[in-house]
Scaffold this motif. Structure first.
Motif, PDB file in Angstrom:
ATOM      1  N   LEU B 111       0.835  -1.199   0.000  1.00 17.45           N
ATOM      2  CA  LEU B 111       0.000   0.000   0.000  1.00 17.45           C
ATOM      3  C   LEU B 111       0.869   1.249   0.000  1.00 17.45           C
ATOM      4  N   HIS B 112       1.909   1.179   0.794  1.00 21.39           N
ATOM      5  CA  HIS B 112       2.831   2.305   0.887  1.00 21.39           C
ATOM      6  C   HIS B 112       3.477   2.587  -0.469  1.00 21.39           C
ATOM      7  N   GLN B 113       3.862   1.523  -1.191  1.00 24.72           N
ATOM      8  CA  GLN B 113       4.525   1.679  -2.483  1.00 24.72           C
ATOM      9  C   GLN B 113       3.596   2.266  -3.539  1.00 24.72           C
ATOM     10  N   LEU B 114       2.285   1.961  -3.441  1.00 25.35           N
ATOM     11  CA  LEU B 114       1.347   2.486  -4.430  1.00 25.35           C
ATOM     12  C   LEU B 114       1.169   3.995  -4.273  1.00 25.35           C
ATOM     13  N   ASN B 115       1.351   4.454  -3.033  1.00 25.54           N
ATOM     14  CA  ASN B 115       1.425   5.891  -2.785  1.00 25.54           C
ATOM     15  C   ASN B 115       0.225   6.669  -3.326  1.00 25.54           C
ATOM     16  N   GLY B 116      -1.011   6.198  -3.042  1.00 25.05           N
ATOM     17  CA  GLY B 116      -2.208   6.894  -3.525  1.00 25.05           C
ATOM     18  C   GLY B 116      -2.539   8.127  -2.701  1.00 25.05           C
ATOM     19  N   ASP B 117      -3.431   8.952  -3.254  1.00 31.96           N
ATOM     20  CA  ASP B 117      -3.877  10.129  -2.518  1.00 31.96           C
ATOM     21  C   ASP B 117      -4.978   9.764  -1.525  1.00 31.96           C
ATOM     22  N   VAL B 191      -6.772   7.143  -6.473  1.00 34.43           N
ATOM     23  CA  VAL B 191      -7.402   6.391  -5.388  1.00 34.43           C
ATOM     24  C   VAL B 191      -6.921   4.933  -5.395  1.00 34.43           C
ATOM     25  N   VAL B 192      -6.658   4.403  -4.221  1.00 39.82           N
ATOM     26  CA  VAL B 192      -6.360   2.972  -4.087  1.00 39.82           C
ATOM     27  C   VAL B 192      -7.547   2.302  -3.395  1.00 39.82           C
ATOM     28  N   THR B 220      -6.487   2.430  -8.547  1.00 40.78           N
ATOM     29  CA  THR B 220      -5.681   1.218  -8.513  1.00 40.78           C
ATOM     30  C   THR B 220      -6.297   0.262  -7.503  1.00 40.78           C
ATOM     31  N   GLY B 221      -6.539  -0.965  -7.958  1.00 42.97           N
ATOM     32  CA  GLY B 221      -7.011  -1.977  -7.019  1.00 42.97           C
ATOM     33  C   GLY B 221      -5.809  -2.644  -6.366  1.00 42.97           C
ATOM     34  N   LEU B 222      -5.942  -3.000  -5.113  1.00 40.64           N
ATOM     35  CA  LEU B 222      -4.895  -3.780  -4.435  1.00 40.64           C
ATOM     36  C   LEU B 222      -5.587  -4.954  -3.762  1.00 40.64           C
ATOM     37  N   THR B 223      -5.235  -6.160  -4.193  1.00 40.78           N
ATOM     38  CA  THR B 223      -5.836  -7.335  -3.558  1.00 40.78           C
ATOM     39  C   THR B 223      -4.737  -8.263  -3.073  1.00 40.78           C
ATOM     40  N   LEU B 224      -5.035  -8.978  -1.999  1.00 43.67           N
ATOM     41  CA  LEU B 224      -4.037  -9.912  -1.486  1.00 43.67           C
ATOM     42  C   LEU B 224      -3.845 -11.057  -2.470  1.00 43.67           C
ATOM     43  N   ALA B 225      -4.950 -11.511  -3.066  1.00 40.17           N
ATOM     44  CA  ALA B 225      -4.843 -12.701  -3.912  1.00 40.17           C
ATOM     45  C   ALA B 225      -5.544 -12.486  -5.239  1.00 40.17           C
TER      46      ALA B 225
END
Ligand SMILES: [Zn+2]
Ligand SMILES: [Zn+2]
Ligand SMILES: [Zn+2]
Lengths: 450, 226
Positions: B111-117, B191-192, B220-225
Motif C-alpha cells: 500500500l505504501h509503495q502504491l502511494n495513492g492520494d 485512489v487505491v 488502482t485496485g490492491l488485492t491480497l490474492a
C-alpha cells in the motif's frame, strides 16, 4: 433445531440463530470478561487479551475455534439433561471375562453405582473394553446417560462398532471432528475428548479411554471439558495403560480412586525394555548404512521371518532408514508409514495380511493397532518426541497373542533419557503387581480362563 | 513463538547481515514452511489489468473482455492457491482474527509503495460485520483498530455473498456501492481500493466505476490474492 439437540449441551450461537429456540433454553455467557482476565467458558482457557481481541472491545476464543467460534458476539445455549430415554438397552455380548477381568469389571460397576471418580490402570492388552460391559449394562438399564471419550479419533472409530455389537438395541452417537453426520441425542455417546466441550452436565457415567494419549496429557483444557461434560454427581472413569504424573497426583490427593489390572488376558507379564546405547545411529543411517548391531538383528529377522515394527522419531527419517535397510538386506520386505500418509490404512492392512514383514513408522502405530506376535525396535528412543507414555505403548505392542506372549522390545538410544527410565519403571511396577496377583491365584484359572 | 498457521515453534535466527543493519527485529508470525506455500506474484510479468501471475506482462483473456480505456488496474500480491484458500477459510470463515498478522506487513508495504492520494477498502455487509466482528481487509491495515484512519466505508446492499455465485452471475451483479464522500475529496485524486481477493474483478471494478464517475484521476485496485 430439535429441543433434544440442546439436552445436556452448550451450543455456541449468535443472537439471530438463537431467536428460534424454545423459551426454556438457558443462555450462558460464552466469554467471561472481568478486567484483564478473559476466560472462555466453553473450554476454560484463560485468553491473552492481545491475541483474543476483535475490533470494538469484543473478544473471541482462539483455543476452541475449530468447534465454531465462541466470542462475546455469541452465547452458549443449554437445556438441562432430562434423561429422556424410553428404551432400556440390554447387553448381547457373549464372551467370557478372566478372573481378574471379572474382579475389575465388578469394581467398575460399583464405581458407577456410587458415582465415584476412578482410575483403572490396566496394562496394554488387558482387554479393557470388555470389562466395561457389566457397568455399562447396569447404567443403560437405569436410563442413565453414558459416554465413552478418547483423545484419539482412531480409538473412537475402533470402539464404536464393538459397542454397537455388544449393545445391539442401544442408540449410539459417534462424534468427532471428521464426522459430517448431524448430532443426535442418544443414550450412549462415543466421542473425542475435544467434542466433550460441546456438553454441559450431560453424563451420569463418563469414561475416558487412553487418557494418557496425546494431546490429552498436555492439555489441562480437556480436564476442564471432562468436568464440564459429566454431571456434578456423575461417575467418572479414566482408563489408561500409562498414567501421567498429573493423574497419579490426583490419586495421591485422594481425588481419584485407583485400581490395577496388571496382567494381560493371557496372564503373561509385559516384556521388559532392552536398551542399547548407540549415540550415532542417525549419522550411520544417513550415510546409507546400518549400525552393526541393528544389521545383525535384522539379518536374523531375514532368516527367521520374524515380523517387526521399527520406530523412528521423525517422519523425515523414514526414507533414509528404509533405504539403508534395502541396501544392507535387499530380501527384507517392508514399508514406511506415518500419520498423514494417504496410504496409511492400506499399508497397515498389508502388514496385517502378512504381505510385508515389517513397517517403519513414527509414533502413530503406538496405540490401538495390534499385530500378533511381533517384535519392536525403536531408533532414537531417547528423542523428546517419544514421551514415556508413547514408549510404554510401543513396548506394549509386543507379546499380545497367546501363541507368542513374549518378544523383543529393543531401544537404541543416544542416552538413558528420563523418559526411557520412567517407561522401564512403569513396566517393572505393573509386572511386580502382576507377579503377585498371579502367585495368589489358583493355578487352574490362570491357564483356562479367557 | 508459535507459527500462526501450523502451531509449530518458530526458531528466530539472528543473522549477521541483520545484526549489522541495526534494523528493529520483527518476529515472524508464520514458519518458513508455511510461508513458502504462498506464491508471490512477480509484478513485472503479471497481467497489467488484473495482476494475475503470468510469464509475460500481456493483458490476460479475462481482462480483454473489460473496457480497456478506463484508468483502472489491479495489483495482486499472491496467487490464490490451496494455501491461500486454507488461509481465507481460517481467517474469514472461521473468524480467526489473529491471522490478520500473516499478511499485515506485506499488505502495508504494498500500500505504501502504491502511494495513492486516497485509500478506500471494500466493505462487508453490516450483518457479516456483526457476526464476523471484523472486516478482513481492515484487519491487515489497522492492527485491531476498527477502521483505519482516513478511510471511509461504502454502504453495500444486501444479497447473495459473492463467494456463493458463479462467474456469469457475478458479472451481472448491479452496482452494490455508494459513496459516502464529498466530491472534492475524490476529484483529481489517485485512489487505491483494497479488497481481499480478485476473482472476476466485478466487485472492485464496481467501486472503481463509481470513483471514476465522481472524478477520480485514476483507481488502482490492491488485492491480497488473484
Ligand atoms: Zn474456548
Ligand atoms: Zn507453519
Ligand atoms: Zn488480467
Amino acid at each position: 433445531m430439535k429441543k433434544s439437540e440442546l439436552y445436556g449441551r452448550q451450543l455456541c450461537l449468535t443472537p439471530r440463530e438463537a431467536a428460534t429456540l424454545p423459551a426454556d433454553v438457558q443462555k450462558i455467557t460464552g466469554i467471561q470478561v472481568s478486567g484483564t482476565r478473559i476466560q472462555c467458558m466453553r473450554c476454560g482457557e484463560f485468553l491473552n487479551p492481545r491475541e483474543a481481541q476483535l475490533p470494538n472491545n469484543q473478544y473471541y476464543c482462539y483455543a476452541c475455534l475449530n468447534l465454531g467460534r465462541n466470542s462475546t458476539l455469541t452465547s452458549l445455549y443449554h437445556i438441562p439433561e432430562p434423561n429422556d430415554f424410553p428404551q432400556r438397552p440390554t447387553c448381547s455380548w457373549q464372551g467370557q471375562l478372566t478372573v481378574q477381568q471379572r474382579t475389575c469389571a465388578q469394581r467398575v460397576r460399583e464405581n458407577f453405582e456410587h458415582r465415584h471418580r476412578h482410575l483403572l490402570w490396566a496394562v496394554t492388552g488387558a482387554g479393557k473394553t470388555e470389562m466395561l460391559f457389566p457397568g455399562l449394562t447396569w447404567a443403560l438399564q437405569r436410563g442413565l446417560r453414558c459416554a465413552l471419550a478418547s483423545p484419539r479419533v482412531d480409538v473412537c472409530l475402533e470402539l464404536a462398532p464393538r459397542l454397537q455389537a455388544a449393545f445391539v438395541d442401544a442408540e449410539i452417537a459417534l462424534l468427532h471432528g471428521r464426522n459430517p453426520a448431524p448430532y443426535r441425542y442418544c443414550q450412549l455417546t462415543i466421542c473425542t475428548t475435544h467434542q466433550l466441550l460441546r456438553f454441559r452436565h450431560a453424563f451420569d457415567v463418563l469414561i475416558i479411554d487412553e487418557v494418557d494419549a496425546f494431546p490429552f496429557a498436555a492439555n489441562p483444557r480437556l480436564y476442564y471439558a471432562v468436568n464440564q461434560a459429566v454431571k456434578p454427581h456423575g461417575a467418572l472413569l479414566y482408563l489408561t495403560a500409562t498414567p501421567s504424573q498429573e493423574l497419579l497426583r490426583q490419586v495421591r490427593r485422594g481425588d481419584l480412586e485407583i485400581s490395577y489390572l496388571p496382567l494381560r488376558f493371557h496372564q503373561h507379564l509385559l516384556p521388559m525394555i532392552k536398551v542399547t546405547l548407540q549415540p550415532h545411529w542417525w549419522q550411520v543411517i544417513k550415510r546409507g548404512q546400518l549400525p552393526n548391531r541393528l544389521r545383525r538383528q535384522l539379518a536374523r529377522y531375514q532368516q527367521t521371518q520374524q515380523r517387526f515394527l521399527l520406530f523412528v522419531p521423525q517422519v523425515a527419517q523414514l526414507a533414509a532408514v528404509q533405504a539403508a535397510i534395502q541396501r544392507a538386506l535387499p530380501a527384507l520386505r517392508g514399508l514406511t508409514v506415518h500419520a498423514t500418509d494417504p496410504d496409511r490404512l492400506a499399508k497397515v492392512q498389508q502388514m496385517r495380511d502378512q504381505r510385508v514383514q515389517f513397517l517403519i513408522t513414527t509414533t502413530i502405530l503406538e496405540r490401538g493397532v495390534t499385530f500378533p506376535g511381533i517384535d519392536v525396535i525403536v531408533l532414537g528412543a531417547d528423542d523428546p518426541l517419544f514421551s514415556t507414555a508413547a514408549l510404554v505403548q510401543i513396548a506394549g505392542r509386543v507379546g499380545r497373542s497367546r501363541e507368542r506372549p513374549t518378544g523383543l522390545v529393543w531401544f537404541l538410544a543416544a542416552s538413558h533419557a528420563r523418559t526411557i527410565k520412567r517407561a522401564q519403571r512403569q513396566i517393572r511396577l505393573v509386572n511386580r503387581k502382576g507377579r503377585r496377583l498371579r502367585d495368589a491365584m489358583p493355578v487352574v484359572s490362570t491357564i483356562d480362563s479367557k | 513463538m508459535q507459527c500462526l498457521l501450523c502451531q509449530r515453534l518458530i526458531q528466530s535466527k539472528f543473522s549477521l547481515p541483520w545484526l549489522l543493519s541495526w534494523r528493529p527485529f520483527t518476529r515472524p508470525v508464520v514458519c518458513a514452511v508455511c510461508w513458502q506455500r504462498f506464491k508471490r506474484i512477480e509484478r513485472r510479468t503479471a497481467c497489467p489489468g488484473c495482476g494475475r501471475d503470468q510469464t509475460v506482462p500481456r493483458l490476460c483473456p479475462d481482462c480483454q473482455r473489460w473496457p480497456a480505456e478506463r484508468p483502472f488496474h489491479n495489483v495482486a500480491l499472491f496467487t490464490y492457491n490451496d494455501a491461500m484458500r486454507a488461509y481465507f477459510q481460517q481467517y474469514k470463515f472461521h473468524g480467526d482474527y489473529r491471522l490478520r498478522r500473516v499478511f499485515e506487513g506485506t499488505m502495508q508495504t504494498a500500500l505504501h509503495q502504491l502511494n495513492g492520494d486516497l485509500v478506500l477498502i471494500i466493505p462487508v455487509t453490516p450483518s457479516t460485520l456483526l457476526s464476523r466482528g471484523f472486516n478482513q481487509v481492515s484487519g491487515w491495515l489497522s492492527d485491531g483498530l476498527n477502521q483505519p484512519r482516513g478511510l471511509q466505508t461504502l454502504a453495500r446492499e444486501k444479497g447473495v455473498p459473492q463467494s456463493k455465485k458463479v462467474r456469469q452471475d457475478r458479472l451481472r451483479t448491479p452496482q452494490p456501492f455508494m459513496l459516502a464522500l464529498a466530491a472534492e475529496q475524490i476529484q483529481g485524486k489517485r485512489v487505491v481500493v483494497i479488497d481481499d481477493i480478485y476473482t472476476t474483478g466485478r466487485t472492485i471494478r464496481h467501486a472503481a466505476d463509481l470513483l471514476l464517475e465522481s472524478g477520480a484521476k485514476s483507481v488502482t485496485g490492491l488485492t491480497l490474492a488473484r
